[in-house]
Design a protein around this motif. Structure first.
Motif, PDB file in Angstrom:
ATOM      1  N   LYS A 103       0.958   3.857  -3.144  1.00 18.90           N
ATOM      2  CA  LYS A 103       0.554   5.250  -2.900  1.00 18.90           C
ATOM      3  C   LYS A 103       1.677   6.218  -3.278  1.00 18.90           C
ATOM      4  CE  LYS A 103      -1.316   8.269   0.717  1.00 18.90           C
ATOM      5  NZ  LYS A 103      -1.792   8.350   2.126  1.00 18.90           N
ATOM      6  N   LEU A 161       0.833  -1.205   0.000  1.00 21.97           N
ATOM      7  CA  LEU A 161       0.000   0.000   0.000  1.00 21.97           C
ATOM      8  C   LEU A 161       0.865   1.251   0.000  1.00 21.97           C
ATOM      9  CD1 LEU A 161      -2.719  -1.071   2.603  1.00 21.97           C
ATOM     10  CD2 LEU A 161      -3.128  -0.576   0.193  1.00 21.97           C
ATOM     11  N   TYR A 207      -3.082   5.271  -7.303  1.00 26.35           N
ATOM     12  CA  TYR A 207      -3.241   5.011  -5.872  1.00 26.35           C
ATOM     13  C   TYR A 207      -2.908   6.224  -5.016  1.00 26.35           C
ATOM     14  CZ  TYR A 207      -4.367   0.204  -6.814  1.00 26.35           C
ATOM     15  OH  TYR A 207      -4.997  -0.928  -7.262  1.00 26.35           O
ATOM     16  N   ALA A 208      -2.123   7.160  -5.546  1.00 30.51           N
ATOM     17  CA  ALA A 208      -1.931   8.421  -4.828  1.00 30.51           C
ATOM     18  C   ALA A 208      -3.275   9.108  -4.651  1.00 30.51           C
ATOM     19  CB  ALA A 208      -0.961   9.317  -5.587  1.00 30.51           C
ATOM     20  N   HIS A 209      -4.147   8.951  -5.646  1.00 37.86           N
ATOM     21  CA  HIS A 209      -5.491   9.528  -5.574  1.00 37.86           C
ATOM     22  C   HIS A 209      -6.437   8.652  -4.758  1.00 37.86           C
ATOM     23  CE1 HIS A 209      -9.276  11.344  -6.750  1.00 37.86           C
ATOM     24  NE2 HIS A 209      -9.669  10.192  -7.252  1.00 37.86           N
ATOM     25  N   PRO A 254      -1.284   3.696   5.238  1.00 38.81           N
ATOM     26  CA  PRO A 254      -1.007   2.264   5.068  1.00 38.81           C
ATOM     27  C   PRO A 254      -0.656   1.543   6.366  1.00 38.81           C
ATOM     28  CG  PRO A 254      -0.011   3.498   3.281  1.00 38.81           C
ATOM     29  CD  PRO A 254      -0.514   4.507   4.275  1.00 38.81           C
ATOM     30  N   LEU A 273      -5.874   6.355  -2.539  1.00 29.91           N
ATOM     31  CA  LEU A 273      -5.487   6.126  -1.144  1.00 29.91           C
ATOM     32  C   LEU A 273      -5.057   7.426  -0.466  1.00 29.91           C
ATOM     33  CD1 LEU A 273      -3.381   2.850  -1.620  1.00 29.91           C
ATOM     34  CD2 LEU A 273      -5.817   3.047  -1.081  1.00 29.91           C
ATOM     35  N   ALA A 274      -5.500   8.541  -0.994  1.00 25.42           N
ATOM     36  CA  ALA A 274      -5.064   9.837  -0.474  1.00 25.42           C
ATOM     37  C   ALA A 274      -5.332   9.992   1.015  1.00 25.42           C
ATOM     38  CB  ALA A 274      -5.743  10.963  -1.253  1.00 25.42           C
TER      39      ALA A 274
END
Length: 353
Positions: free
Chosen positions: A32, A28, A38-40, A47, A42-43
């Motif tokens: 991210k 994760l 995943y930057a978006h 983790p 899992l903003a």
């Protein structure tokens, strides 16, 4: 054939859960930090706080049915590839699945993790494998090729079609086993019977890409071939595989598998049929977290009599969406619509009175 690929397969389930959840947190954090998608997605996620499957279940699901549009909006991989820029370099291989949906392949040995499934099917180092998955555009041939060579096997790249030449190559090269779809193996064996050619060296098979029917298994056994099945996709590689116990498919050690209720995304209890959702733990080039395959299956209770202690699923039980398979290849509804949609240049104006 009660052997195991490694000690990971027989470890204590609690030990496995702790290890995989630690790997999940690392994946994760990596996804991210290194992918735009995943930057978006899992903003708002830390983790380090994902310490259980219940916590994992609160993260968003990315479905295969959505990947086509996501990739159209951000070529080539929808922002999910961690290795596709000047800073980190590019993955050495790229494939196209029907859609088209594009997938990269990294450099890690046994990148798709199929060596484990091949070992469970009886393949060993030094075997010659006749690979009849397609090498054209799609990653099917490469997925099994990669796993076979990681196991120490030699590979004949047969690909698809040209049945008489496949039979000739088998008769002359005497491979130890076959990998490909079960339907094509049946076609090859029927052609060999028609030509009066025996294939005595062919004693094992790992099949995938479509449903493996009991009648096919029996037909192969009548030819002296012990055939097992693997469940894998072009996106995440190996998901689960069959062992000599033949009691469901054992989940691969490199993924976390959830079974969710279609429509709501609620986790289901063992025995309940739902969508297979996969999180990869070892693929750092193309990390996919809670990837909805669109396939249906169910968790089996208990562990396998073969000694492997990971969770088991019943195997492929159909589709949760409108995607279907033709000769081992996905066909998406949008592709059918494109074929049926008339071109404006060919539509004739209606006649008026």
């Amino acid at each position: 054939m009660t052997e195991h690929f490694d000690t990971l397969e027989t470890r204590d389930p609690d030990e496995r859960e702790r290890s995989q959840l630690a790997a999940l947190r690392a994946q994760l954090a990596h996804a991210k930090a290194n992918t735009a998608a995943y930057a978006h997605l899992l903003a708002e996620v830390d983790p380090s706080k994902i310490t259980s499957r219940a916590a994992l279940a609160k993260l968003p699901v990315v479905r295969k049915s959505e990947m086509l549009d996501l990739q159209k909006a951000s070529r080539p991989f929808g922002g999910f590839a961690a290795r596709w820029d000047a800073k980190r370099g590019r993955a050495p291989l790229v494939f196209a699945s029907p859609g088209p949906i594009y997938e990269p392949e990294g450099e890690a040995p046994d990148y798709w993790r199929l060596a484990r499934a091949l070992f469970a099917a009886g393949f060993r180092a030094g075997d010659l494998i006749h690979n009849c998955f397609s090498y054209h555009l799609t990653p099917g041939g490469a997925i099994l090729d990669n796993g076979a060579r990681a196991l120490g096997c030699s590979v004949f790249r047969g690909g698809t079609g040209q049945t008489e030449q496949q039979v000739q190559a088998m008769a002359e090269l005497k491979p130890d086993g076959y990998v490909g779809t079960p339907s094509f193996l049946k076609i090859i064996l029927d052609k060999a019977d028609e030509q009066g050619i025996t294939l005595p060296s062919l004693r094992k098979a790992l099949v995938s890409g479509e449903a493996f029917l009991p009648s096919q298994r029996e037909a192969f056994a009548a030819h002296g071939i012990a055939a097992y099945q693997a469940y894998a996709t072009a996106d995440v590689g190996s998901i689960a595989y069959e062992s000599e116990a033949r009691e469901g498919l054992i989940v691969d050690e490199g993924v976390l598998v959830e079974i969710l209720r279609p429509g709501t995304g609620d986790p289901l209890k063992p025995g309940e049929v739902g969508e297979v959702v996969v999180t990869t733990l070892t693929n750092i080039d193309y990390p996919l977290i809670r990837f909805g395959t669109g396939d249906l299956s169910a968790v089996l209770p208990g562990i396998s009599p073969c000694g492997r202690t990971n969770r088991r699923i019943k195997g492929w039980m159909g589709r949760a969406d409108q995607t279907t398979k033709v000769k081992g290849m996905f066909v998406h509804p949008s592709q059918i619509a494109d074929v049926l949609r008339p071109s404006w240049s060919t539509v004739k104006p209606a006649r008026t009175a």
